[in-house]
Enzyme design. Structure first.
Site, PDB file in Angstrom:
ATOM      1  N   SER A 143       0.865  -1.178   0.000  1.00  0.00           N
ATOM      2  CA  SER A 143       0.000   0.000   0.000  1.00  0.00           C
ATOM      3  C   SER A 143       0.900   1.225   0.000  1.00  0.00           C
ATOM      4  O   SER A 143       2.081   1.127   0.366  1.00  0.00           O
ATOM      5  CB  SER A 143      -0.854  -0.014   1.276  1.00  0.00           C
ATOM      6  OG  SER A 143      -1.415   1.253   1.521  1.00  0.00           O
ATOM      7  N   TYR A 156      -2.411  -1.070  10.493  1.00  0.00           N
ATOM      8  CA  TYR A 156      -2.341  -1.230   9.030  1.00  0.00           C
ATOM      9  C   TYR A 156      -1.002  -0.711   8.498  1.00  0.00           C
ATOM     10  O   TYR A 156      -0.335  -1.385   7.706  1.00  0.00           O
ATOM     11  CB  TYR A 156      -3.501  -0.463   8.395  1.00  0.00           C
ATOM     12  CG  TYR A 156      -3.669  -0.668   6.906  1.00  0.00           C
ATOM     13  CD1 TYR A 156      -4.437  -1.721   6.418  1.00  0.00           C
ATOM     14  CD2 TYR A 156      -3.082   0.200   5.982  1.00  0.00           C
ATOM     15  CE1 TYR A 156      -4.616  -1.908   5.051  1.00  0.00           C
ATOM     16  CE2 TYR A 156      -3.257   0.024   4.614  1.00  0.00           C
ATOM     17  CZ  TYR A 156      -4.033  -1.033   4.160  1.00  0.00           C
ATOM     18  OH  TYR A 156      -4.208  -1.218   2.798  1.00  0.00           O
TER      19      TYR A 156
HETATM   20  P1  NAD Z   1     -11.573  -6.013   0.041  1.00  0.00           P
HETATM   21  O1  NAD Z   1     -12.143  -5.833   1.391  1.00  0.00           O
HETATM   22  O2  NAD Z   1     -12.422  -5.673  -1.152  1.00  0.00           O
HETATM   23  O3  NAD Z   1     -11.053  -7.507  -0.152  1.00  0.00           O
HETATM   24  C1  NAD Z   1     -10.314  -8.134   0.845  1.00  0.00           C
HETATM   25  C2  NAD Z   1     -10.275  -9.619   0.575  1.00  0.00           C
HETATM   26  O4  NAD Z   1      -9.569 -10.257   1.653  1.00  0.00           O
HETATM   27  C3  NAD Z   1     -11.670 -10.251   0.528  1.00  0.00           C
HETATM   28  O5  NAD Z   1     -11.697 -11.268  -0.451  1.00  0.00           O
HETATM   29  C4  NAD Z   1     -11.812 -10.856   1.914  1.00  0.00           C
HETATM   30  O6  NAD Z   1     -12.696 -11.944   1.972  1.00  0.00           O
HETATM   31  C5  NAD Z   1     -10.374 -11.310   2.161  1.00  0.00           C
HETATM   32  N1  NAD Z   1     -10.102 -11.555   3.579  1.00  0.00           N
HETATM   33  C6  NAD Z   1     -10.242 -10.703   4.631  1.00  0.00           C
HETATM   34  N2  NAD Z   1      -9.939 -11.341   5.787  1.00  0.00           N
HETATM   35  C7  NAD Z   1      -9.596 -12.608   5.449  1.00  0.00           C
HETATM   36  C8  NAD Z   1      -9.187 -13.754   6.184  1.00  0.00           C
HETATM   37  N3  NAD Z   1      -9.088 -13.723   7.519  1.00  0.00           N
HETATM   38  N4  NAD Z   1      -8.914 -14.877   5.503  1.00  0.00           N
HETATM   39  C9  NAD Z   1      -9.044 -14.950   4.146  1.00  0.00           C
HETATM   40  N5  NAD Z   1      -9.424 -13.884   3.413  1.00  0.00           N
HETATM   41  C10 NAD Z   1      -9.695 -12.746   4.048  1.00  0.00           C
HETATM   42  O7  NAD Z   1     -10.206  -5.171   0.032  1.00  0.00           O
HETATM   43  P2  NAD Z   1      -9.309  -4.578  -1.145  1.00  0.00           P
HETATM   44  O8  NAD Z   1      -9.438  -3.112  -1.107  1.00  0.00           O
HETATM   45  O9  NAD Z   1      -9.526  -5.302  -2.407  1.00  0.00           O
HETATM   46  O10 NAD Z   1      -7.854  -4.902  -0.559  1.00  0.00           O
HETATM   47  C11 NAD Z   1      -7.025  -5.917  -1.060  1.00  0.00           C
HETATM   48  C12 NAD Z   1      -5.586  -5.643  -0.632  1.00  0.00           C
HETATM   49  O11 NAD Z   1      -5.126  -4.413  -1.202  1.00  0.00           O
HETATM   50  C13 NAD Z   1      -5.392  -5.515   0.886  1.00  0.00           C
HETATM   51  O12 NAD Z   1      -4.182  -6.108   1.273  1.00  0.00           O
HETATM   52  C14 NAD Z   1      -5.336  -4.016   1.074  1.00  0.00           C
HETATM   53  O13 NAD Z   1      -4.645  -3.662   2.235  1.00  0.00           O
HETATM   54  C15 NAD Z   1      -4.613  -3.588  -0.188  1.00  0.00           C
HETATM   55  N6  NAD Z   1      -4.821  -2.180  -0.526  1.00  0.00           N
HETATM   56  C16 NAD Z   1      -6.067  -1.691  -0.761  1.00  0.00           C
HETATM   57  C17 NAD Z   1      -6.204  -0.349  -1.069  1.00  0.00           C
HETATM   58  C18 NAD Z   1      -7.535   0.268  -1.356  1.00  0.00           C
HETATM   59  O14 NAD Z   1      -7.601   1.491  -1.446  1.00  0.00           O
HETATM   60  N7  NAD Z   1      -8.583  -0.489  -1.525  1.00  0.00           N
HETATM   61  C19 NAD Z   1      -5.094   0.483  -1.122  1.00  0.00           C
HETATM   62  C20 NAD Z   1      -3.844  -0.052  -0.865  1.00  0.00           C
HETATM   63  C21 NAD Z   1      -3.722  -1.398  -0.565  1.00  0.00           C
END
Ligand code: NAD
Length: 261
Positions: A143, A156
């Site tokens: 991130s 985080y």
């Molecule tokens: P999201 O909430 O849409 O998806 C998260 C996924 O992780 C889901 O499929 C959920 O079921 C799974 N998950 C959560 N807890 C779990 C567990 N205990 N066991 C198995 N699966 C689990 O989130 P996203 O925005 O798509 O984020 C995905 C990644 O990208 C994360 O690591 C997040 O930190 C990173 N990220 C997101 C953003 C953003 O702005 N959305 C920015 C930077 C980084």
């Protein structure tokens, strides 16, 4: 950029960025193993949809990223049922927003467990197979918060900085094994994870929803636009391809200029 004949395991791919990356790999011809939480019928519809739309094999494993033994079982099942894990994407992640003095202990443990420790356990389980087959790709979703901080996100930001360090370390260890290890560092991507943190941020900062979007989320992003999940998927497919064989040990930002400031 064909990934035909490759097998990809994407943690946390029932939603958001993970699902878009799994779809991106499938579109490039790779078989995929999905993972994540959610409603069983909805997940089955997603899995069957990927298989039908892209004509690849799509499997699902429900491993909880808080449980090392389940992570090991998932990697094992991908190797048995798909034949290998050529591309491992450590993407599962959660967020929690609170001032540090009120930050619940269990939320700290959960975030470190899912966002950081699960990356270690998945890599540890997948590397022996990759070494045996003479190569692989490991892509970690870090991130912008692996490079800079924001208030109220202590767990985080700590976890994501940890992922950046883990990425570099493992890349050095595997540099001569034809296994590349990189992190993608998105800024704000419009996904359920971002949508869900709006109410807590409204509370923590005493702001309206529009103020949170404009003054907190996109305030940091010079383009003033959310990154899209398809853009992140495009980078993941590139990193998984032959063209990216010399890119390892790095964090690639996709943050609309956020960390340039
Ligand atoms: P999201 O909430 O849409 O998806 C998260 C996924 O992780 C889901 O499929 C959920 O079921 C799974 N998950 C959560 N807890 C779990 C567990 N205990 N066991 C198995 N699966 C689990 O989130 P996203 O925005 O798509 O984020 C995905 C990644 O990208 C994360 O690591 C997040 O930190 C990173 N990220 C997101 C953003 C953003 O702005 N959305 C920015 C930077 C980084």
């Amino acid at each position: 950029m064909s990934l035909k004949g490759k097998n990809a395991l994407v943690t946390g791919s029932t939603s958001g960025i993970g699902l878009a990356m799994a779809r991106g790999f499938a579109a490039a011809g790779a078989n995929v193993m999905l993972n994540g939480l959610g409603d069983a019928a909805e997940i089955e519809a997603i899995r069957a949809g990927v298989e039908k739309e892209f004509g690849v094999k799509a499997l699902y494993h429900g491993a909880n990223m808080l449980k090392p033994e389940e992570i090991r079982a998932m990697v094992g099942e991908a190797e048995t049922k798909l034949g290998s894990v050529d591309i491992l994407v450590c993407n599962a992640g959660i967020q929690f927003v609170s001032p540090v003095e009120d930050f619940p202990d269990e939320k700290w443990e959960q975030i470190i467990g899912i966002n950081l420790s699960s990356v270690f356990y998945a890599i540890k389980a997948a590397v022996p197979g990759m070494k045996k087959r003479g190569g692989g790709r490991i892509i970690n979703l870090s991130s912008a918060h692996s490079l800079v901080a924001s208030p109220f996100k202590s767990a985080y930001v700590a976890a994501k900085h940890g992922v950046a360090g883990l990425t570099k370390t493992v890349a050095l260890e595997l540099a001569q094994a034809k296994i590349t290890v990189n992190a993608i560092a998105p800024g704000y991507v419009w996904t359920p994870l971002v949508e869900r943190q709006i109410p807590d941020t409204m509370k923590a900062r005493n702001m309206t929803e529009e103020e949170v979007k404009k003054n907190v989320l996109l305030a940091a992003q010079p383009t003033k636009e959310f990154v899209t999940v398809e853009q992140v998927a495009g980078l993941a497919v590139y990193l998984a391809s032959e063209a990216a064989a010399s890119i390892t040990g790095t964090t690639i930002s996709m943050d609309g200029g956020w960390t340039a400031a």
